[in-house]
Design a protein around this motif. Sequence first.
Motif, PDB file in Angstrom:
ATOM      1  N   PRO A  51       0.817  -1.221   0.000  1.00 29.14           N
ATOM      2  CA  PRO A  51       0.000   0.000   0.000  1.00 29.14           C
ATOM      3  C   PRO A  51       0.844   1.262   0.000  1.00 29.14           C
ATOM      4  CG  PRO A  51      -0.931  -1.615   1.514  1.00 29.14           C
ATOM      5  CD  PRO A  51       0.389  -2.159   1.054  1.00 29.14           C
ATOM      6  N   HIS A  52       2.008   1.220   0.676  1.00 27.11           N
ATOM      7  CA  HIS A  52       2.874   2.391   0.708  1.00 27.11           C
ATOM      8  C   HIS A  52       3.358   2.772  -0.696  1.00 27.11           C
ATOM      9  CE1 HIS A  52       5.601   5.305   2.457  1.00 27.11           C
ATOM     10  NE2 HIS A  52       6.583   4.805   1.741  1.00 27.11           N
ATOM     11  N   GLY A  53       3.492   1.758  -1.550  1.00 26.88           N
ATOM     12  CA  GLY A  53       3.914   2.013  -2.923  1.00 26.88           C
ATOM     13  C   GLY A  53       2.761   2.242  -3.880  1.00 26.88           C
ATOM     14  N   GLY A  54       1.523   2.200  -3.371  1.00 30.38           N
ATOM     15  CA  GLY A  54       0.363   2.465  -4.214  1.00 30.38           C
ATOM     16  C   GLY A  54      -0.329   1.220  -4.732  1.00 30.38           C
ATOM     17  N   TYR A  55      -0.079   0.048  -4.105  1.00 31.23           N
ATOM     18  CA  TYR A  55      -0.706  -1.203  -4.528  1.00 31.23           C
ATOM     19  C   TYR A  55      -1.497  -1.811  -3.368  1.00 31.23           C
ATOM     20  CZ  TYR A  55       2.624  -1.145  -8.459  1.00 31.23           C
ATOM     21  OH  TYR A  55       3.360  -0.801  -9.573  1.00 31.23           O
ATOM     22  N   TRP A  56      -2.739  -2.267  -3.666  1.00 27.28           N
ATOM     23  CA  TRP A  56      -3.539  -2.995  -2.686  1.00 27.28           C
ATOM     24  C   TRP A  56      -3.929  -4.312  -3.354  1.00 27.28           C
ATOM     25  CZ3 TRP A  56      -3.540   2.178  -3.413  1.00 27.28           C
ATOM     26  CH2 TRP A  56      -3.310   2.980  -2.287  1.00 27.28           C
ATOM     27  N   THR A  57      -3.216  -5.392  -3.035  1.00 27.20           N
ATOM     28  CA  THR A  57      -3.354  -6.643  -3.782  1.00 27.20           C
ATOM     29  C   THR A  57      -3.320  -7.852  -2.854  1.00 27.20           C
ATOM     30  OG1 THR A  57      -0.954  -6.840  -4.130  1.00 27.20           O
ATOM     31  CG2 THR A  57      -2.213  -5.645  -5.799  1.00 27.20           C
ATOM     32  N   VAL A  58      -3.849  -8.977  -3.357  1.00 31.16           N
ATOM     33  CA  VAL A  58      -3.626 -10.295  -2.777  1.00 31.16           C
ATOM     34  C   VAL A  58      -2.990 -11.146  -3.864  1.00 31.16           C
ATOM     35  CG1 VAL A  58      -5.505 -10.172  -1.107  1.00 31.16           C
ATOM     36  CG2 VAL A  58      -5.943 -11.086  -3.389  1.00 31.16           C
ATOM     37  N   CYS A  59      -2.302 -12.223  -3.445  1.00 28.17           N
ATOM     38  CA  CYS A  59      -1.573 -13.016  -4.444  1.00 28.17           C
ATOM     39  C   CYS A  59      -1.536 -14.490  -4.049  1.00 28.17           C
ATOM     40  CB  CYS A  59      -0.147 -12.472  -4.607  1.00 28.17           C
ATOM     41  SG  CYS A  59       0.872 -12.668  -3.123  1.00 28.17           S
ATOM     42  N   LEU A  60      -1.266 -15.308  -5.037  1.00 27.90           N
ATOM     43  CA  LEU A  60      -0.994 -16.740  -4.847  1.00 27.90           C
ATOM     44  C   LEU A  60       0.429 -16.998  -5.326  1.00 27.90           C
ATOM     45  CD1 LEU A  60      -1.708 -19.754  -4.395  1.00 27.90           C
ATOM     46  CD2 LEU A  60      -2.615 -19.779  -6.742  1.00 27.90           C
ATOM     47  N   LYS A  61       1.232 -17.664  -4.470  1.00 30.12           N
ATOM     48  CA  LYS A  61       2.606 -18.006  -4.829  1.00 30.12           C
ATOM     49  C   LYS A  61       2.837 -19.487  -4.561  1.00 30.12           C
ATOM     50  CE  LYS A  61       3.576 -13.735  -5.821  1.00 30.12           C
ATOM     51  NZ  LYS A  61       3.674 -13.307  -7.241  1.00 30.12           N
ATOM     52  N   ASN A  62       3.666 -20.098  -5.395  1.00 31.61           N
ATOM     53  CA  ASN A  62       4.078 -21.499  -5.224  1.00 31.61           C
ATOM     54  C   ASN A  62       2.893 -22.455  -5.156  1.00 31.61           C
ATOM     55  OD1 ASN A  62       6.789 -20.598  -5.034  1.00 31.61           O
ATOM     56  ND2 ASN A  62       6.491 -20.194  -2.841  1.00 31.61           N
ATOM     57  N   GLY A  63       1.808 -22.101  -5.771  1.00 33.84           N
ATOM     58  CA  GLY A  63       0.687 -23.023  -5.894  1.00 33.84           C
ATOM     59  C   GLY A  63      -0.248 -23.090  -4.712  1.00 33.84           C
ATOM     60  N   ASN A  64       0.218 -22.745  -3.508  1.00 28.68           N
ATOM     61  CA  ASN A  64      -0.663 -22.898  -2.337  1.00 28.68           C
ATOM     62  C   ASN A  64      -0.438 -21.836  -1.250  1.00 28.68           C
ATOM     63  OD1 ASN A  64       1.809 -23.653  -1.410  1.00 28.68           O
ATOM     64  ND2 ASN A  64       1.235 -25.758  -0.845  1.00 28.68           N
ATOM     65  N   GLU A  65       0.367 -20.816  -1.527  1.00 25.47           N
ATOM     66  CA  GLU A  65       0.628 -19.784  -0.526  1.00 25.47           C
ATOM     67  C   GLU A  65      -0.144 -18.511  -0.890  1.00 25.47           C
ATOM     68  OE1 GLU A  65       4.778 -19.086  -0.118  1.00 25.47           O
ATOM     69  OE2 GLU A  65       5.261 -21.183   0.313  1.00 25.47           O
ATOM     70  N   TYR A  66      -1.220 -18.259  -0.136  1.00 29.74           N
ATOM     71  CA  TYR A  66      -2.023 -17.064  -0.360  1.00 29.74           C
ATOM     72  C   TYR A  66      -1.575 -15.974   0.610  1.00 29.74           C
ATOM     73  CZ  TYR A  66      -5.111 -19.998  -3.159  1.00 29.74           C
ATOM     74  OH  TYR A  66      -5.617 -20.843  -4.122  1.00 29.74           O
ATOM     75  N   LYS A  67      -1.384 -14.756   0.071  1.00 30.52           N
ATOM     76  CA  LYS A  67      -0.913 -13.652   0.908  1.00 30.52           C
ATOM     77  C   LYS A  67      -1.666 -12.363   0.552  1.00 30.52           C
ATOM     78  CE  LYS A  67       3.858 -15.345   1.390  1.00 30.52           C
ATOM     79  NZ  LYS A  67       5.285 -15.037   1.141  1.00 30.52           N
ATOM     80  N   ALA A  68      -1.850 -11.527   1.568  1.00 27.01           N
ATOM     81  CA  ALA A  68      -2.284 -10.147   1.349  1.00 27.01           C
ATOM     82  C   ALA A  68      -1.023  -9.299   1.349  1.00 27.01           C
ATOM     83  CB  ALA A  68      -3.232  -9.699   2.450  1.00 27.01           C
ATOM     84  N   CYS A  69      -0.793  -8.563   0.259  1.00 20.33           N
ATOM     85  CA  CYS A  69       0.459  -7.811   0.102  1.00 20.33           C
ATOM     86  C   CYS A  69       0.373  -6.503   0.891  1.00 20.33           C
ATOM     87  CB  CYS A  69       0.735  -7.550  -1.374  1.00 20.33           C
ATOM     88  SG  CYS A  69       0.886  -9.067  -2.337  1.00 20.33           S
ATOM     89  N   ALA A  70       0.344  -6.639   2.211  1.00 20.55           N
ATOM     90  CA  ALA A  70       0.345  -5.486   3.099  1.00 20.55           C
ATOM     91  C   ALA A  70       1.795  -5.197   3.474  1.00 20.55           C
ATOM     92  CB  ALA A  70      -0.510  -5.778   4.334  1.00 20.55           C
TER      93      ALA A  70
END
Length: 545
Positions: free
Chosen positions: A450-469
């Motif tokens: 968010p500090h860089g101007g992005y509010w996103t969630v993501c999936l990595k490595n097939g099973n790792e869900y993250k909120a990019c806070a």
Amino acid sequence: MSAARCLRSKDQFLCSICLDVFTDPVTTPCGHNFCKHCITQHWDTTDLCKCPLCTEMFHTRPQLKVNTFICEMVAEFRHEAQQKASSSEQQAAKPGEVPCDVCTGTKLKALKSCLVCLLSYCDSHLEPHLTMSGLKRHQLIHPVDNLEDRICRKHDKPLELFCKTDQTCVCLLCPVLDHKTHEFVPLKEEYEGKKAELGKTEDEIQQMIQKRRLKIEEMKESVKMSKDAADREKAEGVQVFTALKESVERGLDQLIKEIEDKQKTTQKQAEGFIKDLEQEVSELMKRSSEVKQLSRSEDHLHLLQSFSSLKAAPPTRDWTEVRVRPPSYEGTVMRVVTQLEETLSKDKKKLLEAELKRVQQYAVDVTLDPATANSHLILSDDGKQVYCGDVRNNLPDNPERFSRCPCVLGTKSFASGRFYFQVQVKAKTEWDLGVARESINRKGIITLRPHGGYWTVCLKNGNEYKACAGPPVRLSLHSRPEKVGVFVDYEEGLVSFHDVDTAALIYSFTGCSFNDKLYPYFSPCNNIWGNNSAPLIICPVNQTV
């Protein structure tokens, strides 16, 4: 005297120097009348002795004597004027009103001001300016204070011109003496121009007022809508929590009833056993009494005849293995709680489905902007699908394009209100979704925060869900989303992500401060040997993919 009164005119009794009724009237050799003090003072201030009206020259100053006839006429005129003034409707000047400069004693309200005489006059003292030919040429205006401010301080002349060069009012001598090369217009012409400008300014101000009034109404309507929404939300919350409370109370009642039923069954069984035992005890006590009585008998024959019947024990139950075992309550509470959880889970799912439907009403048509797409990305012709290709496309490196990261933005931006879109992520092992500010860095490596101007969630490595806070938040999801919905409330500072199929809330960014245009953000991530080749697909809300 009556004939003389008929012939009298007001201007006959006014001194042309002081413009007031004669005081000690005298007559000059040329036949004109003045106040003795006025004409004497006039001749004292000039080298030439001449009549102020006809300008006839006198080589020697005339010996002036009071004209008794005119003096009597003036006295009668003053008396009549006083009577008339006493019955007139003129009022004394009130605070803020311009008083007459000629009135003695009580100052009456002025009707006009003279720019030549630099005096203000009430109705009676204004009469000479309306009747006497010499005074009719004087410029009269609405009564004003500080008449000296309307006179050129340098040339002692009325201000009649406007210097456009210096933007100031000047007299007729100023252009000749002090403003020779300047541009001048009459005051009236400049007045008309400025008045037109003021009219235009007034129109602009009125438009501004109207816009602000409309904005006030808009804000009032927003407040009303907010209150209505709050009332609906509270009513819904009361309904939901009332239902939850009733579910909990029903679960508690069920638990208490089950425990009490078990207790009552055990108690009833024990009471039956006790009753049977008490009956046998009663019979045994009766037999015991008979045995004791027989044992005390001295009659040999009677004892022997009765012995066989008393010796045998009465019929009784074998109570050796009979037990009253307390019921087991183990797991009763957990079983009721589990049932309650199932009920609450169903209610929660209904709430989530209702919330998803509520945000889906703000659905917008989103298409991908090829001008922002990284050169490795391949977009469908309709702008609804994107995946990462194996080779780099030869595209111009314009400022809007992401240079290194496989990202693309939506075409349309949003700077207010609410909007929703949903994306199919099925069969993908990595992806990023959300919104981004217009001012984000698009060159080189980017960091999703968010500090860089992005509010996103993501999936990595097939099973790792993250909120990019900041820092990233690991998400524990009950199921693998195949379609993700993104909802934004710009004014509320909210970005939420939903599993469309289960209606579950994935994550919410709250308290965000945008202060810029927002664009839908997509990244299908890199295609590694075909393991992440499935596209991201923007789906209509009313379509099942």
